[in-house]
Design an enzyme around this catalytic site. Structure first.
Site, short mmCIF file in Angstrom:
data_model
loop_
_atom_site.label_atom_id
_atom_site.label_comp_id
_atom_site.label_asym_id
_atom_site.label_seq_id
_atom_site.Cartn_x
_atom_site.Cartn_y
_atom_site.Cartn_z
N PHE A 385 13.79 -21.48 -17.29
CA PHE A 385 14.76 -22.03 -16.28
C PHE A 385 14.48 -21.27 -14.66
CE2 PHE A 385 16.95 -18.23 -17.08
CZ PHE A 385 17.84 -18.02 -15.84
N LYS A 409 8.50 -29.95 -22.39
CA LYS A 409 9.66 -29.66 -22.81
C LYS A 409 10.45 -28.77 -21.74
CE LYS A 409 12.13 -26.64 -24.46
NZ LYS A 409 13.24 -26.26 -24.17
N GLU A 412 16.35 -26.64 -21.06
CA GLU A 412 17.57 -27.38 -21.34
C GLU A 412 18.49 -26.84 -20.36
OE1 GLU A 412 17.48 -23.52 -23.85
OE2 GLU A 412 16.01 -25.24 -23.17
N LYS A 413 18.42 -25.86 -19.75
CA LYS A 413 19.49 -25.49 -18.79
C LYS A 413 19.26 -26.00 -17.39
CE LYS A 413 19.76 -20.78 -20.66
NZ LYS A 413 19.34 -19.23 -20.36
N CYS A 517 10.23 -14.19 -12.17
CA CYS A 517 9.22 -13.15 -13.31
C CYS A 517 8.48 -12.21 -12.25
CB CYS A 517 8.31 -13.97 -14.03
SG CYS A 517 7.03 -15.03 -13.02
#
Length: 736
Positions: A385, A409, A412-413, A517
């Site tokens: 995310f 994919k 989802e956030k 990161c």
């Protein structure tokens, strides 16, 4: 796909049934039958439908007459006079059946025969007399103004002289408007089939109960396609769609996750927890598209990427705003997110030169050998995310330009940016099925890992998820690369430039709220911290915390907290290597001090001026007496992916560069992700896999080498196979 006009039909259409096959969903099956029927001179309609199980399609025209009344018994007294019997047209016996099986729709032909001649001109069919969306809107407006059907039709023909409709058709539309079977938008914007991939942007005209499957183009006109508004667009808040086989579709799942704006706590959208059947459908669509896409010339694939990067630039503002509303980062950080991903798309535009193989001539007598790089097949990407745009662009542009098809994919956030990028990719010309999107959480990830048709997986995610995913995918024999969060260090020498070093530390520790990161999370001072302490606090106080959309915001909210997401910059001091905050990821802004500093309070933003933030930042400071001790501290941390040194000594910098055990090294600069044409490197366990994602490593990850050895001879006899002896001398063996 465009339909051929009637003038393009063969002189004698054969009225053949459509070829059976397997399809991603019901709509694709229906479209396939409708397209093929038009090419053969007939039009199909839905005869029966159980939406989630079966659909029966029939011909919309018949040609055999039968008696309406029973034959008269001539033996009776009434047989003296034959009565004229009425008759009517029977239905055409053609029938195609689509059934859902294991998540996919399979087409079979129950009866492929017809009882009528093919249409010579599609304008003969009543479906050609239907109105465009714009005409339906005009009919509604003119009806409200009191005009009669003939007057309405006369005005419509002024703008469309080829209109075949009659006053009766106008009356039928008026009746449907009264019954509520036709809905038009107040703005009158028209959205045709090719605009399905632009959700959230336009209002559409929605027409229901028009059952005939009409061609998109005819000899009369090509824009009378009425459009059904997708169900995911009718929700409030909108439900993010999947992209399967080139179509944006609502998930069949009834379960969703709310996407919350961390600055306002308002729900932006909902993400469906897609089903395993939808994953199988996406994999099927990607596998089906692979054979044609891999054979598409690489120059054509590059042209699509050129168009794609142009569209990203066009919609840069929209992408940045979507990222800010879902993630919370400032607009400046959001633009940088998109720009970093755009660099990768630009790199993909020149991927052909990186796919060039090697050729060795005459390795033996008349024998040549060469190697070529070929795509793997269906690949997948699982996103984190922290970079909603850059992470997807890190994956699928390179993969598809190399000739693979892809399943994405998104997190989802923050799903919105990935969906917008997919819309732009479709608009750029990416064929159906080349790029697919399936939303969800762990179940979807497991389904992707377990599917035998998925050949490679790229993953960016937190440490807690990566180990299981890597093990699961590797056990299935997949090629996989995993980029994991890291604990990056900065070593500050006593001779470092104070102003330049502080600016770099603050930017690298607090930028993006520290949620990246490659953020610098730990600062190791060599010598005394006294010269740095006060100025470090001053820099932290100067950072403005506000909603990401505000122009004065330096630091946006941090998503994931139900009771408030505004976390001011925090400084932790006296941190040691044994503390949990040093061992684990904090994923927030980080800077270091050796002394305990008073908690810093400050207010942010005019519209939230009553909120006061207690600063508790997450950069950890240790003190070292020498550069050797500092290097040892960094090397002992197995989570280190990168490290920087700030010094004016070339000797110290060179020593650091040689002895530090990380993949990314900065000298007087913070750690940053390298340009896409270079090789991004990371150290284990911050990276798992054999091939990295950038530069040639990225090309090699999404391709495989095939070596070809060839010999051409005039004689059709035996073929010589080259080999060599222990001395390396070439030998010739004959194969019988």
């Amino acid at each position: 796909m465009d339909f051929q006009s009637s003038s393009e039909f063969n002189d004698a259409p054969q009225m053949l049934p459509p070829p059976p096959g397997t399809f991603v969903d019901r709509e694709e099956l229906i479209q396939h039958v409708g397209d093929f029927a038009v090419s053969q001179g007939y039009v199909v309609t839905i005869k029966q439908s159980k939406r989630d199980r079966v659909v029966v399609l029939g011909c919309d025209r018949g040609g055999v007459y039968r008696n309406r009344r029973k034959p008269v018994d001539e033996s009776s007294a009434e047989s003296l006079r034959r009565r004229k019997t009425g008759s009517r047209l029977t239905n055409c016996p053609f029938e195609a059946v689509g059934k859902k099986d294991d998540g996919l729709w399979k087409l079979s032909i129950k009866n492929g025969a017809h009882n009528h001649e093919p249409l010579k001109d599609l304008s003969e069919h009543p479906s050609a007399r239907r109105f465009t969306e714009r005409e339906v809107l005009l009919i509604k407006e003119m009806t409200e103004a009191g005009l009669k059907p003939r007057q309405i039709l006369k005005r419509l023909r002024q703008s469309n002289p080829e209109l075949l409709s009659t006053p009766k058709h106008v009356y039928n539309v008026k009746a449907k408007l009264r019954q509520g079977n036709v809905t038009v938008c107040p703005l009158g914007d028209v959205l045709l089939r090719e605009d399905y991939h632009r959700p959230f942007e336009r209002r559409v005209v929605r027409v229901r109960n028009f059952k005939s499957l009409r061609p998109q183009k005819t000899a009369v006109r090509n824009n009378y396609q009425s459009v059904m508004e997708p169900s995911w667009r009718q929700r409030n808040p909108p439900r993010v769609p999947n992209l399967i086989g080139g179509r944006f579709v609502d998930s069949k799942s009834l379960t969703s996750i709310d996407v919350v704006n961390p600055a306002t706590q308002l729900i932006v959208s909902q993400v469906p927890l897609s089903t395993n059947e939808e994953v199988r459908a996406a994999v099927f669509a990607a596998k089906r598209a692979f054979s044609s896409w891999r054979n598409t010339p690489v120059t054509n694939r590059q042209r699509i990427m050129f168009k794609f990067q142009e569209l990203i630039r066009r919609d840069m503002d929209k992408l940045a705003m979507e990222i800010t509303s879902e993630h919370g980062k400032t607009l400046t950080d959001a633009y940088n997110d998109v720009l970093r991903g755009l660099e990768i798309v630009e790199h993909a535009c020149g991927v052909a030169t990186l796919q060039i193989g090697e050729f060795v001539s005459n390795i033996s007598n008349g024998v040549d050998t060469y190697s070529i790089r070929e795509p793997l097949g269906v690949c997948a990407g699982i996103c984190s995310f922290d970079f909603p745009a850059m992470t997807p662009l890190w994956m699928f542009p390179i993969a598809v330009t190399c000739g693979n098809t892809f399943i994405l994919k998104p997190s989802e956030k923050v799903p919105g940016a990935a969906v917008i990028l997919a819309e732009l990719a479709v608009e750029a010309g990416l064929p159906n099925g080349v790029l697919n999107i399936v939303h969800g959480t762990d179940d979807i990830i497991n389904a992707i890992c377990d599917d035998d048709d998925v050949k490679a997986i790229a993953l960016v995610g937190p440490n807690s998820d990566v180990a299981d995913i890597y093990s699961r995918a590797s056990a299935k024999g997949k090629r996989i690369q995993c980029n994991i969060g890291a604990k990056n260090h900065a070593v500050v020498m006593p001779d470092a430039s104070i102003d330049a070093t502080l600016s770099a530390l603050v930017a690298a520790g607090f930028g993006g709220a520290g949620q990246k990161c490659m953020a610098l999370t730990t600062v190791v001072y060599v010598g005394s911290i006294t010269p740095w302490e006060d100025k470090l606090v001053e820099h932290a106080k100067a950072i403005k915390v506000n909603a990401g959309t505000e122009s004065n915001a330096d630091l946006g909210p941090v998503p994931g907290y139900e009771n408030g997401n505004f976390i001011g910059p925090t400084i932790l001091s006296d941190v040691t290597v044994n503390m949990e905050c040093y061992k684990e990821d904090v994923f927030g802004p980080v800077l270091l001090c050796m002394q305990v500093l008073p908690l810093i309070s400050f207010s942010v933003g005019s519209h939230i001026s009553k909120l006061v933030f207690v600063v508790k930042l997450h950069i950890f400071v240790s003190q070292a007496e020498s550069i050797d001790e500092a290097i040892e501290i960094v090397n002992r941390n197995r989570r280190g992916s990168g490290a920087s040194i700030f010094t004016t000594s070339a000797v110290a910098a060179r020593k650091f560069q040689i002895e530090i055990a990380v993949g990314q090294v900065g000298i007087n600069v913070p750690i940053s992700v390298q340009p896409p044409f270079t090789l991004f490197t990371s150290s284990k366990p911050c990276f798992a896999g054999d091939l990295n994602c950038d530069g040639k490593g990225g090309i090699h990850f999404y391709t495989q080498i095939k070596t070809v050895t060839q010999q051409w001879k005039d004689l059709p006899g035996n073929v010589e196979t080259p080999t060599s002896n222990s001395n390396g001398e070439s030998l010739q063996l004959l194969n019988s």
